[in-house]
Design an enzyme around this catalytic site. Structure first.
Site, PDB file in Angstrom:
ATOM      1  N   GLU A  61       0.794  -1.235   0.000  1.00 14.03           N
ATOM      2  CA  GLU A  61       0.000   0.000   0.000  1.00 14.03           C
ATOM      3  C   GLU A  61       0.827   1.287   0.000  1.00 14.03           C
ATOM      4  O   GLU A  61       0.679   2.145   0.875  1.00 14.03           O
ATOM      5  CB  GLU A  61      -0.978  -0.001   1.171  1.00 14.03           C
ATOM      6  CG  GLU A  61      -1.979  -1.152   1.097  1.00 14.03           C
ATOM      7  CD  GLU A  61      -3.068  -1.089   2.151  1.00 14.03           C
ATOM      8  OE1 GLU A  61      -2.927  -0.338   3.135  1.00 14.03           O
ATOM      9  OE2 GLU A  61      -4.078  -1.803   1.984  1.00 14.03           O
ATOM     10  N   GLU A  81      -5.516  -8.022  -0.795  1.00 16.43           N
ATOM     11  CA  GLU A  81      -6.314  -7.830   0.415  1.00 16.43           C
ATOM     12  C   GLU A  81      -7.750  -7.488   0.046  1.00 16.43           C
ATOM     13  O   GLU A  81      -7.998  -6.700  -0.865  1.00 16.43           O
ATOM     14  CB  GLU A  81      -5.761  -6.688   1.293  1.00 16.43           C
ATOM     15  CG  GLU A  81      -4.416  -6.957   1.917  1.00 16.43           C
ATOM     16  CD  GLU A  81      -3.976  -5.822   2.855  1.00 16.43           C
ATOM     17  OE1 GLU A  81      -4.848  -5.016   3.257  1.00 16.43           O
ATOM     18  OE2 GLU A  81      -2.774  -5.740   3.141  1.00 16.43           O
TER      19      GLU A  81
END
Length: 373
Positions: free
Chosen positions: A198, A313
């Site tokens: 991320e 995710e």
């Protein structure tokens, strides 16, 4: 305020944190005691003519299949600080349940020296290595990443997290990868290396393209053929794939994260400010559209660039009602697999988890929503 064990997938991180120096480091931005290496010594791999994925990379993406994140374990500031640690039982139970890959988030940045050559603590390296080897021995495909290097993104540090000189951030990231890649170079092709979880903040856009290409360069010194995973900025948001420049390397796959609709998946989450109201159910037609739009964006990017995409995710926090979480999981699984995407659910045994580490049993209905018929 909850303790830091509540810091799960960070799309919005606004919790104040105490900056704690350790391992010889000072406060962020202070002059280092030793010179910062010149990042020009780590030139980026060219990214002007990405060839598309090799057969090896396509096969690796498919081999991820249905997987799970071992989250809140090794990416805590120290293992166990967020309530759970990796155990042999977790490994055995995940395999027996039917998961065939494990994404292993690791906070390497808090276990390395603050000054050059940024040596990773030997005991921590050995601990991660032991977990990787146990997972591989069990038969899992393992996606090993770097997770929560808070300063790299420009975020506040977590309690107990090491601060380093700001001038060292990028080169330290690359030199950490140089060590990690060398340590794992002899492992089988079932080990994939994911450069960073991320990226956002100070990394958004072109800075991440350059830094990822530098990191890939050092990985390739010791792992010339290993499949490497790269995700876009804005917290691995599919919308930022348009800005991602894949290096000129065929042994790559891409990853995105998908927590849409965010008001549902993160309702009641203690690390979101202001908190998202609870009581949001799933899944209306509008919510289904929000869930599938990022997947369609990723599919279109994949077709255009010829690199496969896996969803690293997705999940819904436990403050949502269980029936809605089950519907969400089933809808996401169906949508991802209809688009040929492998996935790793967030996560195994914490606030999004399918396993109860106190009762030592699976939340069977949630597990079935991911792996059942």
């Amino acid at each position: 305020m909850k303790t830091m064990q509540w810091l799960w997938p960070l799309r919005v991180a606004t919790m104040g944190a105490v900056m704690v120096a350790g391992c010889g480091g000072g406060a962020a931005g202070t002059a280092p005691a030793t010179p910062v290496p010149d990042i020009a010594s780590y030139p980026p791999v060219a990214n002007n003519a990405a060839p598309g994925a090799s057969a090896r990379a396509v096969a690796a993406a498919a081999s991820i299949g249905r997987g799970v994140n071992f989250g809140n374990m090794l990416e805590a500031p120290t293992e166990g600080a967020w309530g759970i640690s990796v155990t042999d039982d977790f490994i055995d139970k995940a395999w027996a349940a039917g998961f065939r890959s494990v994404r292993l988030p690791v906070r390497w940045s808090n276990h390395a020296s603050a000054e050059a050559p940024y040596t990773i603590d030997a005991a921590f390296m050995a601990r991660v290595e032991s977990v990787v080897d146990k997972l591989l021995a069990k038969g899992f495909v393992v996606v090993l990443n770097m997770h929560h290097y808070r300063q790299l993104d420009g975020d506040a540090l977590d309690s107990g997290e090491l601060a380093v000189a700001s001038a060292a951030l990028d080169v330290r990231f690359v030199m950490l990868w140089e060590q990690i890649a060398a340590r794992f170079q002899t492992r089988s092709e079932q080990l994939l290396l994911e450069l960073y979880n991320e990226p956002h903040g100070r990394l958004n856009g072109e800075p991440w393209n350059v830094l990822a290409a530098r990191a890939l360069g050092v990985v390739r010194k010791s792992n010339p053929q290993r499949v490497v995973v790269i995700g876009p900025t804005h917290w691995n948001n599919a919308s930022d794939l348009a800005q991602l420049k894949m290096p000129n390397d065929a042994n790559l796959i891409a990853t995105v994260h998908n927590y849409e609709p965010f008001d549902f998946t993160h309702q009641g989450a203690e690390w979101i400010s202001p908190p998202k109201p609870t009581g949001v159910t799933c899944c209306s037609s509008g919510q289904l559209s929000a869930m599938t739009l990022p997947l369609d964006t990723a599919s279109a990017w994949s077709a255009r660039t010829r690199y496969p995409v896996f969803v690293g995710e997705f999940g819904a926090y436990s403050k949502a009602d269980e029936a809605s979480r089950i519907r969400f999981n089933r809808a996401m699984r169906t949508a991802m697999e209809a688009r040929g995407m492998s996935w790793t659910y967030w996560e195994f045994a914490s606030g999004f988890g399918v396993y109860d580490p106190v009762a030592l049993s699976f939340k069977q209905a949630l597990l079935d929503s991911l792996l059942g018929s």
